[in-house]
Design a protein around this motif. Sequence first.
Motif, short mmCIF file in Angstrom:
data_model
loop_
_atom_site.label_atom_id
_atom_site.label_comp_id
_atom_site.label_asym_id
_atom_site.label_seq_id
_atom_site.Cartn_x
_atom_site.Cartn_y
_atom_site.Cartn_z
N THR A 60 30.94 49.90 38.42
CA THR A 60 31.68 48.71 38.81
C THR A 60 30.96 47.51 38.24
O THR A 60 29.74 47.42 38.36
CB THR A 60 31.75 48.61 40.35
N ILE A 62 31.47 43.08 36.76
CA ILE A 62 32.27 41.87 36.57
C ILE A 62 32.75 41.87 35.13
O ILE A 62 31.95 41.93 34.20
CB ILE A 62 31.44 40.62 36.89
N SER A 123 33.56 38.79 47.93
CA SER A 123 34.25 39.93 47.33
C SER A 123 34.97 40.74 48.40
O SER A 123 34.66 40.61 49.59
CB SER A 123 33.26 40.81 46.57
N ILE A 151 36.66 41.98 39.01
CA ILE A 151 35.74 43.11 39.15
C ILE A 151 36.52 44.38 38.88
O ILE A 151 37.61 44.57 39.39
CB ILE A 151 35.12 43.14 40.57
#
Length: 168
Positions: A60, A62, A123, A151
């Motif tokens: 994961t 950005i 987030s 993301i």
Amino acid sequence: MVREKVTVSTRTLQWKCVESRVDNKRLCYGRFILSPLIKGQADTIGIAMRRALLGEIEGTCITRAKSEKIPHEYSTIVGIQESVHEILMNLKEIVLRSNLYGTCGAFICARGPGYVTAQDIISPPSVEIVDNTQHIARLTEPIDLCIGLQIERNRGYRYSIKRPNNFQ
């Protein structure tokens, strides 16, 4: 006609972990040995393994940053010590963990003066920030910094944050 003598090993390959450690929350290290190999095989096998392993990494990260007040990636902002490019590189260093595939949004809204860290990222609950202390920027004046983030969790290695039109 000259013939070279070629020896072929009939021994089975042995794979061994020599060293493995976790240096901090964001950095793991491992060293392995594969033997026996004939001269020249190590490079060929190493390159193929590297490509195969990088292609299988799930993670994961950005993938996009967007702010209305910033004209382009190479600009500077009055009241922020770092350039926009340095902020992008700092965002790239943030380690995230998620259990959901696909894309989701997040954002950073901070008011200066002060430091902006990964802890300031707002987030979704499905995204976890591994190291909240990761530095993003230093605000030297009383200004507002608002950045929208995209993301993504996916498979395979990506070289960097998508560059075109990151900041508009």
